[in-house]
Design a protein around this motif. Structure first.
Motif, short mmCIF file in Angstrom:
data_model
loop_
_atom_site.label_atom_id
_atom_site.label_comp_id
_atom_site.label_asym_id
_atom_site.label_seq_id
_atom_site.Cartn_x
_atom_site.Cartn_y
_atom_site.Cartn_z
N UNK A 1 0.87 -1.18 0.00
CA UNK A 1 0.00 0.00 0.00
C UNK A 1 0.90 1.23 0.00
N UNK A 2 0.85 1.98 -1.07
CA UNK A 2 1.75 3.14 -1.20
C UNK A 2 1.52 4.13 -0.07
N UNK A 3 2.58 4.55 0.57
CA UNK A 3 2.50 5.55 1.63
C UNK A 3 2.05 5.02 2.97
N UNK A 4 1.70 3.73 3.05
CA UNK A 4 1.22 3.16 4.32
C UNK A 4 2.41 2.66 5.13
N UNK A 5 3.14 3.57 5.74
CA UNK A 5 4.37 3.22 6.43
C UNK A 5 4.38 3.71 7.87
N UNK A 6 3.20 3.79 8.47
CA UNK A 6 3.10 4.17 9.87
C UNK A 6 2.40 3.07 10.66
N UNK A 7 2.29 3.26 11.96
CA UNK A 7 1.71 2.25 12.83
C UNK A 7 0.24 1.99 12.49
N UNK A 8 -0.47 3.02 12.00
CA UNK A 8 -1.88 2.91 11.66
C UNK A 8 -2.06 3.01 10.15
N UNK A 9 -3.06 2.30 9.64
CA UNK A 9 -3.42 2.41 8.23
C UNK A 9 -4.94 2.53 8.14
N UNK A 10 -5.41 3.36 7.22
CA UNK A 10 -6.84 3.53 6.98
C UNK A 10 -7.21 2.83 5.69
N UNK A 11 -8.25 2.00 5.73
CA UNK A 11 -8.76 1.33 4.54
C UNK A 11 -10.13 1.90 4.20
N UNK A 12 -10.31 2.29 2.95
CA UNK A 12 -11.57 2.85 2.46
C UNK A 12 -12.32 1.76 1.72
N UNK A 13 -13.50 1.40 2.23
CA UNK A 13 -14.28 0.33 1.63
C UNK A 13 -14.64 0.56 0.18
N UNK A 14 -14.72 1.83 -0.22
CA UNK A 14 -15.08 2.12 -1.61
C UNK A 14 -14.00 1.66 -2.59
N UNK A 15 -12.78 1.52 -2.11
CA UNK A 15 -11.67 1.20 -2.99
C UNK A 15 -11.32 -0.28 -2.98
N UNK A 16 -12.16 -1.10 -2.32
CA UNK A 16 -11.87 -2.52 -2.15
C UNK A 16 -13.04 -3.34 -2.68
N UNK A 17 -12.74 -4.44 -3.33
CA UNK A 17 -13.78 -5.31 -3.86
C UNK A 17 -14.47 -6.06 -2.73
N UNK A 18 -15.73 -6.46 -2.96
CA UNK A 18 -16.45 -7.24 -1.97
C UNK A 18 -15.76 -8.59 -1.75
N UNK A 19 -15.86 -9.12 -0.53
CA UNK A 19 -15.34 -10.43 -0.22
C UNK A 19 -14.18 -10.40 0.76
N UNK A 20 -13.46 -11.52 0.82
CA UNK A 20 -12.35 -11.69 1.76
C UNK A 20 -11.11 -11.00 1.26
N UNK A 21 -10.34 -10.44 2.21
CA UNK A 21 -9.07 -9.82 1.90
C UNK A 21 -8.08 -10.10 3.04
N UNK A 22 -6.79 -9.95 2.72
CA UNK A 22 -5.75 -10.13 3.72
C UNK A 22 -4.99 -8.83 3.88
N UNK A 23 -4.86 -8.39 5.11
CA UNK A 23 -4.08 -7.19 5.43
C UNK A 23 -2.85 -7.64 6.21
#
Length: 558
Positions: free
Chosen positions: A284-306
Motif C-alpha cells: 500500500x503506497x505511503x502506508x508506512x506508519x503504525x496505523x493504516x486507513x482502509x476505504x471500503x469504496x476502494x476494495x472489492x467485496x469479499x475476503x481480503x488479507x491485510x
C-alpha cells in the motif's frame, strides 16, 4: 509465516573488544600483547529462526597473523569474554563461528575482523556475525478449497531485502493442482526476503498476502496458508510462523467492513523503527506508519488479507497478517438514522431508521440521475434558503419505502399520496460542495425536515427553525406571516448542525456525517380526544447518515 532472511543471526553484532596489556618498562618496545574478546549476543531480538535452533551456545574463535605462519588455534568458549595472551604485534584476522546446541553442533553464523595490534596501545574491533553464507530453499503451499475459482492462477514475488524492485517467482516454480498451489524456490542466498502472492481467477485478483521470510544456508524455510471461505469461520493459518523473533499484532474495531466505511487498523509494537502495510500481498503506497486507513469504496467485496511488515529498533524484521471481510449486504447505499427526544418529556422519543430513497420511474428522475434507485441519496443542487433566495448546497434524502416527488416538490410513497403511510428525511447545508467542504466542521442552521404519516394518515413533521417554511408559521394573506406559537417559538435559539465525516467527489461515491441540534414539531390533535389541541414540541436531535452521490439535473429554462 517463516521469516527467511539475511541474517539468522541477522546482523547480530558480536562485539569483540581488543585490549593490549603492556607490562614492559619505559622505553622498551613490546613485542606481544593480550587480546580480550567480549561477545554481545542477543539473537532473539535480531533474528528469525528457521527450522533449526538459532540459540548460540558456543563460540569458536581462531585467527592468523598476516605475513607469518602464526595462528590462534580454535578455542570453544561459552562465556561472554575471552582473553588471548602473548599475541605478537601485527595485523591479525580474527574468525568467529557461532554454534548451536545440536549434536554435533551446527554452525549457524560466522564473522571475521582484521585488527592491528600495536605495542603499548589498546585496540578495539567489532566482529559482525551474519548467517552462514550459502544457499537455502523456500517452499510455500496455498489451499483455497471451497472457494469458487474457475480459472486459478498464482503470481508470487520473493525479493531480497536489498532489492529495490520486486522479484517475480518464475512460473516454473509454481505448481497448481486442483484447489492448491505449491511455490518452491531453490538455491536462494542466505538472508531476509519479502514474499507476497496473488491468487487470481483468470485475470481478476481473488486473494493475496505478504510475509517476511528468512533463508538459512543448507535449510528449507516452509509455510502454508488456507484461504478462508465463510465470513464467520476465518481459517487463516500459518505453519510454524517462521519463528518470528518478536510478536506483531494487528487490531481494529471490526474485521467485517462496509463498503461505505473508512476503518483504521493498528500494528503493535508501537515503538518499532518502521512499518509497511500490504493489502492482498500488494504494498500500500505511503502506508508506512503504525496505523493504516482502509476505504471500503476502494476494495472489492469479499475476503481480503491485510499484512504489516515491522522492523524493530534492534533491526529485527517480523510480519503479521489478518483476514477481513468487505460485506456485500450491509452498507450499500447507506441510511439516515435520526432520534428525536422531547426536551420536556424524555418518554416522548421518536426514531427514524431510513434505508430507502427515490423510486425508479418517479418524479425524482426529473431532479437527478442516480447510481441506483431506492437508496439514500446525496445531490449537490440549488436549495431554497428563503422565499426569495436560492443557493447551491449539499442535499441528502432518505425514506422508509421508495418515494415519489411531484411538481411542487412534495414527497410521498411511490404509487401513493401525501396521506400514504411512510417516513422521509430531507436535510442539507447551503453553500457547501465538493470544492469547499471541510470534514469535521460543524455547519449550523442547516436545512432539515423529517416527516411521518401513520397508517391512519396522520402526519407528523420535525423541522429546523432555519427552514423558511415550517408548520409553526401561519400564512397571513393580509400581511407578514405570524409565528403560531408566539413566545415559546421565540425561545428556541438552536437549529440543526450537520457535520461531514466523508465526502465522496464522484457519482456513486459516499457522503457520510452526523446530525445534532434542536427541531420543532407540531403535535397534531388526537381525533379520538375532542378536547385535545395542537401543541408545539421542542426535540433534541441526534443521528448520522451515509448517502450515495447522484448527479443533479439543472432545470431547463424555457
Amino acid at each position: 509465516m517463516k521469516k527467511v532472511g539475511y541474517s539468522i543471526l541477522a546482523l547480530l553484532a558480536v562485539i569483540m573488544v581488543f585490549y593490549i596489556a603492556c607490562d614492559l618498562g619505559v622505553g622498551e618496545v613490546p613485542e606481544t600483547g593480550s587480546l580480550r574478546v567480549i561477545m554481545h549476543n542477543d539473537p532473539s531480538l535480531r533474528t528469525i529462526a528457521p527450522d533449526v535452533s538459532m540459540e548460540v551456545t558456543t563460540y569458536r574463535l581462531s585467527g592468523y597473523r598476516a605475513g607469518s605462519s602464526e595462528t590462534i588455534d580454535p578455542v570453544d568458549i561459552t562465556a561472554t569474554t575471552h582473553t588471548f595472551s602473548g599475541i605478537r604485534v601485527g595485523d591479525w584476522t580474527i574468525i568467529v563461528e557461532a554454534l548451536n546446541a545440536d549434536t554435533p553442533p551446527l554452525i549457524i553464523g560466522e564473522g571475521s575482523s582484521t585488527v592491528t595490534i600495536s605495542g603499548g596501545t589498546s585496540t578495539n574491533t567489532t566482529v559482525t556475525i551474519v548467517p552462514l553464507r550459502g544457499t537455502g530453499d523456500f517452499s510455500f503451499s496455498l489451499d483455497w478449497s471451497g472457494n469458487l475459482i474457475g480459472n486459478p492462477g498464482v503470481e508470487a514475488f520473493l525479493t531480497h531485502e536489498t532489492g529495490s524492485t520486486q522479484t517475480a517467482v518464475d512460473e516454473s516454480c509454481i505448481v497448481i493442482s486442483g484447489s492448491t498451489a505449491t511455490i518452491t524456490v531453490e538455491d536462494l542466498e542466505s538472508g531476509y526476503y519479502d514474499f507476497s502472492y496473488i491468487l487470481k481467477d483468470g485475470e481478476t485478483p481473488f486473494a493475496g498476502n505478504f510475509h517476511e521470510v528468512r533463508i538459512l544456508s543448507g535449510h528449507t524455510s516452509s509455510a502454508s496458508e488456507i484461504i478462508p471461505v465463510s465470513p464467520f469461520e476465518i481459517s487463516l493459518s500459518i505453519i510454524n510462523n517462521l519463528r518470528n523473533p518478536f510478536a506483531v499484532s494487528i487490531t481494529s474495531q471490526d474485521f467485517i467492513l462496509e463498503r461505505s466505511s473508512i476503518q483504521s487498523f493498528t500494528a503493535a509494537p508501537a515503538d518499532a523503527a518502521s512499518y509497511q502495510w500490504y493489502l492482498d500481498g500488494i504494498e500500500i503506497a505511503g502506508a508506512d506508519e503504525m496505523n493504516v486507513l482502509l476505504d471500503g469504496e476502494e476494495i472489492a467485496f469479499g475476503w481480503h488479507t491485510l499484512s504489516v511488515k515491522v522492523t524493530s529498533q534492534e533491526g529485527g524484521i517480523s510480519s503479521e497478517s489478518i483476514a477481513f471481510y468487505l460485506d456485500d449486504v450491509f452498507g450499500i447505499g447507506g441510511y439516515i438514522d435520526l432520534t428525536f427526544t422531547n426536551k420536556s418529556d424524555p418518554d416522548d422519543t421518536w426514531f427514524f431508521g431510513l434505508g430507502n430513497g427515490p423510486a425508479e420511474n418517479s418524479g425524482f428522475e426529473a431532479l437527478a440521475t442516480y447510481p441506483e434507485y431506492s437508496i439514500p441519496i446525496h445531490l449537490e443542487m440549488m436549495l431554497e434558503k428563503s422565499s426569495d433566495e436560492i443557493l447551491p448546497g449539499s442535499f441528502m434524502f432518505a425514506s422508509s419505502v421508495p418515494f415519489d416527488l411531484d411538481m411542487d416538490m412534495n414527497m410521498f410513497p411511490y404509487n401513493g399520496s401525501m396521506d400514504s403511510e411512510g417516513k422521509y428525511a430531507a436535510l442539507g447545508v447551503w453553500e457547501v460542495d465538493t470544492a469547499n467542504v471541510v470534514l469535521g466542521q460543524a455547519y449550523d442552521w442547516s436545512l432539515f425536515t423529517v416527516g411521518s404519516v401513520d397508517e391512519f394518515g396522520v402526519r407528523r413533521t420535525f423541522d429546523a427553525i432555519s427552514n423558511f417554511y415550517n408548520p409553526v408559521e401561519v400564512d397571513n394573506l393580509d400581511g407578514e406571516d405570524e409565528l403560531k406559537w408566539g413566545k415559546l417559538w421565540e425561545t428556541i435559539n438552536e437549529g440543526i448542525t450537520i457535520t461531514f465525516t466523508k465526502y465522496g467527489d464522484s457519482h456513486g461515491s459516499y457522503v457520510k456525517g452526523t446530525v445534532s441540534g434542536t427541531a420543532v414539531s407540531v403535535i397534531p390533535e388526537d381525533p379520538l380526544v375532542p378536547d385535545d389541541t395542537e401543541v408545539l414540541g421542542v426535540y433534541a436531535v441526534s443521528g448520522d447518515f451515509i448517502t450515495t452521490r447522484g448527479t443533479w439535473t439543472p432545470p431547463v429554462v424555457q
